[in-house]
Structures are given as C-alpha cells and as structure tokens.
Design a protein around this motif. Structure first.
Motif, PDB file in Angstrom:
ATOM      1  N   GLY A  75       0.788  -1.224   0.000  1.00  0.00           N
ATOM      2  CA  GLY A  75       0.000   0.000   0.000  1.00  0.00           C
ATOM      3  C   GLY A  75       0.823   1.278   0.000  1.00  0.00           C
ATOM      4  N   ASN A  76       2.134   1.161   0.202  1.00  0.00           N
ATOM      5  CA  ASN A  76       3.011   2.339   0.233  1.00  0.00           C
ATOM      6  C   ASN A  76       3.618   2.684  -1.121  1.00  0.00           C
ATOM      7  N   ASP A  78       3.706   3.179  -5.548  1.00  0.00           N
ATOM      8  CA  ASP A  78       2.997   3.668  -6.732  1.00  0.00           C
ATOM      9  C   ASP A  78       3.102   2.698  -7.908  1.00  0.00           C
ATOM     10  N   ALA A  93      -5.860  -5.739  -3.620  1.00  0.00           N
ATOM     11  CA  ALA A  93      -6.808  -4.906  -2.875  1.00  0.00           C
ATOM     12  C   ALA A  93      -6.104  -4.035  -1.838  1.00  0.00           C
ATOM     13  N   ARG A  94      -4.922  -4.442  -1.397  1.00  0.00           N
ATOM     14  CA  ARG A  94      -4.160  -3.669  -0.412  1.00  0.00           C
ATOM     15  C   ARG A  94      -3.334  -2.552  -1.056  1.00  0.00           C
ATOM     16  N   ALA A  95      -3.224  -2.583  -2.398  1.00  0.00           N
ATOM     17  CA  ALA A  95      -2.383  -1.616  -3.111  1.00  0.00           C
ATOM     18  C   ALA A  95      -3.156  -0.327  -3.356  1.00  0.00           C
ATOM     19  N   THR A  96      -3.491   0.364  -2.276  1.00  0.00           N
ATOM     20  CA  THR A  96      -4.387   1.519  -2.361  1.00  0.00           C
ATOM     21  C   THR A  96      -3.759   2.732  -3.049  1.00  0.00           C
ATOM     22  N   ARG A  97      -2.436   2.761  -3.125  1.00  0.00           N
ATOM     23  CA  ARG A  97      -1.740   3.890  -3.745  1.00  0.00           C
ATOM     24  C   ARG A  97      -1.269   3.550  -5.166  1.00  0.00           C
ATOM     25  N   LYS A  99      -0.551   2.775  -8.972  1.00  0.00           N
ATOM     26  CA  LYS A  99      -0.990   3.274 -10.279  1.00  0.00           C
ATOM     27  C   LYS A  99      -0.716   2.261 -11.386  1.00  0.00           C
ATOM     28  N   HIS A 119      -9.702  -2.318  -9.398  1.00  0.00           N
ATOM     29  CA  HIS A 119      -9.168  -1.352  -8.436  1.00  0.00           C
ATOM     30  C   HIS A 119      -8.535  -0.142  -9.122  1.00  0.00           C
TER      31      HIS A 119
END
Length: 367
Positions: A75-76, A78, A93-97, A99, A119
C-alpha cells in the motif's frame, strides 16, 4: 498535560519517528516521492540496475522486498514490478496507492488483471522486441539446440573419464525446426537460425498474409528478408500436431495463458518424431510434466532443454534430471547485461514519467 506528553521519551520517540519517516518519503519541494516496489529476492539484477539508473533522481525510491512483506507494505507504493511473485486479488486490494503493476519482461500470468482493473490499476509488460530480451531468449534457444545435439552432458562425462572422440553428436545443419509461437522471440530465433541451413516451420494465431495449410518453397531464404521470409512453412495453432510430425526440433515460444497451459502434452509429444528434441524458453506451465517425463523415459523424446520449469526455483533433486539428455538453466534466457539494462531504463523512465505526470511510454498495457 502538554509538558507531560513531551517529557515522555516514548512519546518523543514516536513523534520523531513519524517526522523522520515522513521526511524520507517527501521531496524537497514537498511533493511525495514516487515509490517503486520490486517483489522478492529472485532476479536481483532487475532492481539493482533500476536503482543504478535512477541514482541521480532522489525523488524516486526503489525498494525490493521479500515475498512475505509485500502484502503488508504494498500500500506504500505507486509502481509494482512483480518479478516471479503472484499478485492475487487479496494482495492487489491492499495496493491503495498503486498506479501501475508491471512485469520486468513479458509474462503477466502471475497477475490477476481483472482484480487490478477493478481497483483502477493499470497492468503492463515491457515489449521484448525493443529491449533485447527477445534476442537474448533466441540465443538461449540455439544454445539448447546445440547442447542437445552435441550431447553436452555426455561430453562432460567423457572429459572426466579421459575419453577422446566421443560421444558422437549431430549438426543443426539440415534439421527441421518448429517454432511454436511466432512472436518477438520466435522472429528473433528464425532470423538467427537461417544461417545454420535449417528448414523453419512456425505457427501463430494470426499471420498478416496467411495461406491455409502453410506454404513451402525450394528457394533458399535470405537472412535479410522480412519476418515472414525467414519461415519456410506457416501455420496456425490447429497445425501444431502436423508440424510436430515434420520436425526434428520443437522450440516452445508461446505466451502462457489459460488457453496455452499444458500445450505440450502426451498427444503433442507422441506426434513428434522419435528422437526429436524439445526446447522451452517460455514458461514451465506450457509443458505437462508427467507427459514429458514419460516421453524421456521411453526414449521417444530425444532430449529436453528448458530454461523454465514447473516449479521455480527448480528442485535440484527432481527425477527428470537423471536423464543425460536433459539440459536445465535457472530462468536466465532473458537475463543478459544488454536486455536487463534496457528494461531497467524502461522501468526507470516510467517512474520518472509518473512522477512528473507525463504519459507513460515504452510499455504495453494489458488492461
């Protein structure tokens, strides 16, 4: 209360850690760093060369993490370069940042592309034709062919036993080679095979100018011809069994997906000429392990050269290695100084483009 809060060593320590961590992740202009994640310990040159390429760009951070740490820390980041890790829907799903998820090469079979799409994450490969990766893989295929024909393992035994003039090998000259999957690697292979004096058969799903049932010519092919000129007989996927019957050597260059998995099965192997050679420089899952093992054991298959395996890292005690006519390399067909430096530049340039908000170039999107 204020004095008590800041008099606590623990509180100061936590606050200091927060600010130092925050500072490490920020550029001098206050903009967040672009962070690139390489997953896992294998293929170390990929992240090392990328770090080296981006050395003068402190606003891009490149990290390589153990597989076990990726779900917790993804999640940290890009950009994620998966290498040999499988990214399923739970990890994505944990890769909120995130691209972009990309491969340091071509194969994307380990990425749940549908989950990434859901996502809002783009998935891309690095085209092999422009980085030297395809050329490197093609050279490895020729290495396997020559090694099997000249009986490389048996030659090493002869050296240890101080024997001269044996074993009796064979030449590539005059052989018929079937390139199964005429993509970038297949094209580079055909171009390099032409000077050896072989007949080249090839299959792909769509040819620009396909003639049903292939074509053949008695005219010698030019090394400087077009991509199609390097092939003596063309076919589609439906022709693979017929082409296997005609060939002395089969080289598997297919892209791995749900349709191609297990293509080299019992039926395919039994259609090959007795004593024929099989080379795989694509993905291990394209071969049915049990079928290949049994074909070697019965001596129907004359030799096997593989750079990729069913399980990786490869088990050095795997029973298939008992056969003297098996050559194995540790997934290094595309791992050359030339190709890896080129792909590091692609990854580095993509990171720089993302950081500056420019369109991403040099990659091929899969979604």
């Amino acid at each position: 209360m204020e004095v008590k809060l800041f008099s606590s060593g623990l509180k100061v320590s936590k606050l200091s850690y927060f600010w130092s961590s925050h500072k490490r992740n920020m550029c001098e202009d206050g903009k967040a760093k672009t962070r690139v994640l390489f997953c896992g310990p294998h293929f170390p040159a990929s992240h090392n060369y990328t770090k080296e390429y981006l050395h003068n760009y402190p606003f891009v951070q490149v990290d390589d993490l153990p597989f076990d740490s990726v779900p917790r820390l993804i999640g940290n980041y890009d950009i994620c370069v998966v290498k040999s890790m499988r990214l399923n829907s739970d990890v994505i799903a944990r890769a909120t940042r995130m691209k972009l998820i990309m491969q340091y090469g071509v194969g994307l079979e380990g990425i749940d592309i549908a989950a990434a799409t859901n996502h809002g994450i783009r998935v891309a490969r690095i085209p092999s034709g422009k980085t030297g990766n395809a050329a490197s893989c093609a050279e490895m295929a020729i290495y396997f062919m020559l090694g099997l024909l000249r009986k490389q393992n048996e030659m090493q035994i002869a050296v240890r036993l101080k024997k001269l003039g044996e074993p009796i090998g064979d030449t590539l000259f005059g052989k018929t080679v079937f390139i199964l999957g005429y993509g970038n690697i297949g094209i580079e292979l055909a171009k390099r095979l032409r000077p050896f004096g072989v007949k080249i058969l090839a299959t792909k799903r769509n040819w620009p100018s396909y003639v049903p049932n292939g074509f053949s010519s008695t005219e010698p092919k030019s090394q400087n011809g077009t991509q199609e000129d390097w092939v003596d007989e063309k076919g589609c996927h439906e022709d693979i069994y017929e082409f296997a019957k005609k060939s002395d050597i089969v080289v598997c260059c297919l892209t791995m997906n749900s349709e191609t998995a297990g293509t080299i099965n019992k039926n395919f192997l039994s259609s090959m000429r007795k004593g024929g050679l099989l080379v795989n420089i694509a993905r291990g899952g394209l071969l049915d392990y049990k079928a290949v093992y049994e074909s070697l054991e019965s001596s129907h298959l004359g030799g096997l050269g593989i750079d990729v395996a069913w399980t990786e890292p490869f088990d050095p005690d795997d029973p298939i290695l008992k056969f003297p006519n098996v050559l194995l390399t540790p997934h290094v067909a595309g791992v050359t100084e030339s190709s890896y430096r080129s792909m590091a530049k692609v990854v580095g340039d993509v990171a720089l483009q993302l950081h500056s908000g420019k369109p991403l170039t040099g990659i091929e999107y899969a979604n």
